[in-house]
Each structure stands twice: as structure tokens, then as C-alpha cells.
Design a protein around this motif. Structure first.
Motif, PDB file in Angstrom:
ATOM      1  N   GLY A   1       0.796  -1.220   0.000  1.00 32.22           N
ATOM      2  CA  GLY A   1       0.000   0.000   0.000  1.00 32.22           C
ATOM      3  C   GLY A   1       0.824   1.263   0.000  1.00 32.22           C
ATOM      4  N   GLY A   2       2.117   1.140   0.233  1.00 32.49           N
ATOM      5  CA  GLY A   2       2.988   2.301   0.233  1.00 32.49           C
ATOM      6  C   GLY A   2       3.328   2.787  -1.164  1.00 32.49           C
ATOM      7  N   SER A   3       4.248   3.742  -1.224  1.00 30.89           N
ATOM      8  CA  SER A   3       4.628   4.346  -2.503  1.00 30.89           C
ATOM      9  C   SER A   3       6.144   4.418  -2.627  1.00 30.89           C
ATOM     10  CB  SER A   3       4.060   5.767  -2.624  1.00 30.89           C
ATOM     11  OG  SER A   3       2.657   5.759  -2.563  1.00 30.89           O
ATOM     12  N   LEU A   4       6.594   4.571  -3.852  1.00 28.05           N
ATOM     13  CA  LEU A   4       8.010   4.789  -4.094  1.00 28.05           C
ATOM     14  C   LEU A   4       8.195   5.768  -5.235  1.00 28.05           C
ATOM     15  CD1 LEU A   4       8.973   3.263  -6.919  1.00 28.05           C
ATOM     16  CD2 LEU A   4       8.778   1.243  -5.517  1.00 28.05           C
ATOM     17  N   ARG A   5       9.362   6.382  -5.247  1.00 31.99           N
ATOM     18  CA  ARG A   5       9.757   7.229  -6.361  1.00 31.99           C
ATOM     19  C   ARG A   5      11.194   6.884  -6.715  1.00 31.99           C
ATOM     20  NH1 ARG A   5       8.835  11.965  -9.204  1.00 31.99           N
ATOM     21  NH2 ARG A   5      10.611  13.370  -9.496  1.00 31.99           N
ATOM     22  N   LEU A   6      11.365   6.348  -7.894  1.00 31.78           N
ATOM     23  CA  LEU A   6      12.695   5.995  -8.381  1.00 31.78           C
ATOM     24  C   LEU A   6      13.208   7.111  -9.279  1.00 31.78           C
ATOM     25  CD1 LEU A   6      12.128   2.250  -9.331  1.00 31.78           C
ATOM     26  CD2 LEU A   6      12.994   3.180  -7.191  1.00 31.78           C
ATOM     27  N   VAL A   7      14.499   7.344  -9.187  1.00 30.46           N
ATOM     28  CA  VAL A   7      15.146   8.373  -9.992  1.00 30.46           C
ATOM     29  C   VAL A   7      16.348   7.757 -10.693  1.00 30.46           C
ATOM     30  CG1 VAL A   7      16.311  10.611  -9.970  1.00 30.46           C
ATOM     31  CG2 VAL A   7      14.434  10.153  -8.363  1.00 30.46           C
ATOM     32  N   CYS A   8      16.513   8.101 -11.952  1.00 37.23           N
ATOM     33  CA  CYS A   8      17.685   7.659 -12.710  1.00 37.23           C
ATOM     34  C   CYS A   8      18.223   8.845 -13.492  1.00 37.23           C
ATOM     35  CB  CYS A   8      17.313   6.535 -13.656  1.00 37.23           C
ATOM     36  SG  CYS A   8      18.621   6.069 -14.815  1.00 37.23           S
ATOM     37  N   ALA A   9      19.512   9.090 -13.349  1.00 33.86           N
ATOM     38  CA  ALA A   9      20.163  10.174 -14.081  1.00 33.86           C
ATOM     39  C   ALA A   9      21.290   9.614 -14.931  1.00 33.86           C
ATOM     40  CB  ALA A   9      20.695  11.216 -13.110  1.00 33.86           C
ATOM     41  N   ALA A  10      21.290  10.012 -16.200  1.00 34.59           N
ATOM     42  CA  ALA A  10      22.337   9.594 -17.121  1.00 34.59           C
ATOM     43  C   ALA A  10      23.374  10.697 -17.259  1.00 34.59           C
ATOM     44  CB  ALA A  10      21.746   9.264 -18.481  1.00 34.59           C
ATOM     45  N   SER A  11      24.626  10.290 -17.343  1.00 35.32           N
ATOM     46  CA  SER A  11      25.698  11.262 -17.497  1.00 35.32           C
ATOM     47  C   SER A  11      26.774  10.692 -18.402  1.00 35.32           C
ATOM     48  CB  SER A  11      26.295  11.624 -16.136  1.00 35.32           C
ATOM     49  OG  SER A  11      26.867  10.486 -15.523  1.00 35.32           O
ATOM     50  N   GLY A  12      27.605  11.593 -18.934  1.00 33.79           N
ATOM     51  CA  GLY A  12      28.694  11.164 -19.804  1.00 33.79           C
ATOM     52  C   GLY A  12      28.536  11.718 -21.205  1.00 33.79           C
ATOM     53  N   ARG A  13      29.082  10.975 -22.176  1.00 36.70           N
ATOM     54  CA  ARG A  13      29.035  11.413 -23.574  1.00 36.70           C
ATOM     55  C   ARG A  13      27.641  11.111 -24.122  1.00 36.70           C
ATOM     56  NH1 ARG A  13      32.564  12.423 -27.667  1.00 36.70           N
ATOM     57  NH2 ARG A  13      34.402  11.826 -26.457  1.00 36.70           N
ATOM     58  N   ILE A  14      26.768  12.108 -24.101  1.00 36.54           N
ATOM     59  CA  ILE A  14      25.378  11.944 -24.531  1.00 36.54           C
ATOM     60  C   ILE A  14      25.014  13.062 -25.486  1.00 36.54           C
ATOM     61  CG2 ILE A  14      22.969  11.895 -23.807  1.00 36.54           C
ATOM     62  CD1 ILE A  14      23.970  10.908 -21.056  1.00 36.54           C
ATOM     63  N   PHE A  15      24.578  12.685 -26.695  1.00 30.44           N
ATOM     64  CA  PHE A  15      24.009  13.696 -27.589  1.00 30.44           C
ATOM     65  C   PHE A  15      22.506  13.797 -27.342  1.00 30.44           C
ATOM     66  CE2 PHE A  15      23.445  16.487 -31.020  1.00 30.44           C
ATOM     67  CZ  PHE A  15      22.357  16.062 -31.764  1.00 30.44           C
ATOM     68  N   SER A  16      21.865  12.630 -27.295  1.00 24.23           N
ATOM     69  CA  SER A  16      20.436  12.615 -27.001  1.00 24.23           C
ATOM     70  C   SER A  16      20.050  11.214 -26.526  1.00 24.23           C
ATOM     71  CB  SER A  16      19.609  13.012 -28.217  1.00 24.23           C
ATOM     72  OG  SER A  16      19.746  12.067 -29.258  1.00 24.23           O
ATOM     73  N   ILE A  17      18.912  11.139 -25.885  1.00 28.80           N
ATOM     74  CA  ILE A  17      18.359   9.865 -25.432  1.00 28.80           C
ATOM     75  C   ILE A  17      16.940   9.774 -25.927  1.00 28.80           C
ATOM     76  CG2 ILE A  17      17.834   8.357 -23.493  1.00 28.80           C
ATOM     77  CD1 ILE A  17      19.908   9.856 -21.861  1.00 28.80           C
ATOM     78  N   HIS A  18      16.646   8.767 -26.739  1.00 29.19           N
ATOM     79  CA  HIS A  18      15.294   8.642 -27.280  1.00 29.19           C
ATOM     80  C   HIS A  18      14.360   8.027 -26.251  1.00 29.19           C
ATOM     81  CE1 HIS A  18      12.062   6.654 -29.738  1.00 29.19           C
ATOM     82  NE2 HIS A  18      11.941   7.928 -30.043  1.00 29.19           N
ATOM     83  N   THR A  19      14.635   6.808 -25.836  1.00 23.46           N
ATOM     84  CA  THR A  19      13.770   6.120 -24.888  1.00 23.46           C
ATOM     85  C   THR A  19      14.503   5.838 -23.591  1.00 23.46           C
ATOM     86  OG1 THR A  19      12.530   5.056 -26.667  1.00 23.46           O
ATOM     87  CG2 THR A  19      12.363   4.065 -24.482  1.00 23.46           C
TER      88      THR A  19
END
Length: 122
Positions: A15-33
Motif C-alpha cells: 500500500g505504500g509508494s516509491l519514487r525511483l530516480v535515474c540520471a544519465a551522465s557522460g558522452r550523450i548527444f540525445s536519449i530517445h527512450t
């Protein structure tokens, strides 16, 4: 290289809740999905939810009525809010991203985070 760092793993009651976070870093031009997968003990890794850079999202049937995936393209970050947690949500949750590394190369490369543990138990 590209790194995906997840956070937000929890030990929660049903019954509880969560919030997951993900951060990408490094050589990135773009991220589609960007997506969240999960793998429970003894089971195959499964898609939980995915979102495109345009904001189009899809969900696994098991979570779609109680989850919201969102992203911040400027921060190369993806978030997952999941409510009404159930014991069957217990798994290691992995962030995934299809990364385009260069403006001159349209190839996308698959990257994974290290995983964050979610345990739902009374």
C-alpha cells in the motif's frame, strides 16, 4: 562513456509508494527512450514502463493503473512514481536508456544502471 545512476530503492509496506530516480551522465548527444525494468528472484527481467523524449509512455499491465513514468530531457533523467505497492513489486529495478552518442551518428546504444532494490513486505 555513459553512466546511469539510480536511486530511490525502498523497503515499504503493502500500500505504500516509491519514487525511483535515474540520471544519465557522460558522452550523450540525445536519449530517445528511457525505461524502467525489474527483475524478481528467479524470474526474467521485465519491462515496467518506458517513455520517449516526446513524452509518450507505455506501462506493463501489472503497474499501469498505479504508476507514472516521467522524464526531464534537459537533465537526462527519468522518474518512476509507483503507488499502492504490492509484495509482487519486490524486485531489483533497473534503469535503461537508448543513447545517441554523437550528432553525426544516428546509432543508439543501450545502457543500464546498476539496479536499486525495492522490497514490499508487511
Amino acid at each position: 562513456q555513459v553512466q546511469l545512476i539510480e536511486s530511490g530503492g525502498v523497503l515499504e509496506h503493502p500500500g505504500g509508494s516509491l519514487r525511483l530516480v535515474c540520471a544519465a551522465s557522460g558522452r550523450i548527444f540525445s536519449i530517445h527512450t528511457m525505461a524502467w525494468y525489474r527483475q524478481a528472484p528467479g524470474k526474467q527481467r521485465e519491462l515496467v514502463a518506458a517513455i520517449t523524449s516526446a513524452g509518450s509512455a507505455n506501462y506493463a499491465d501489472s503497474v499501469k493503473d498505479r504508476s507514472t513514468i516521467s522524464r526531464d530531457n534537459a537533465k537526462n533523467a527519468v522518474y518512476m512514481q509507483m503507488n499502492s505497492l504490492k509484495p509482487e513489486d519486490t524486485a531489483v529495478y533497473y534503469c535503461n536508456a537508448g543513447v545517441r552518442l554523437y550528432r553525426w551518428n544516428r546509432n543508439e546504444y543501450d545502457y543500464w544502471g546498476q539496479g536499486t532494490q525495492v522490497t514490499v513486505s508487511s
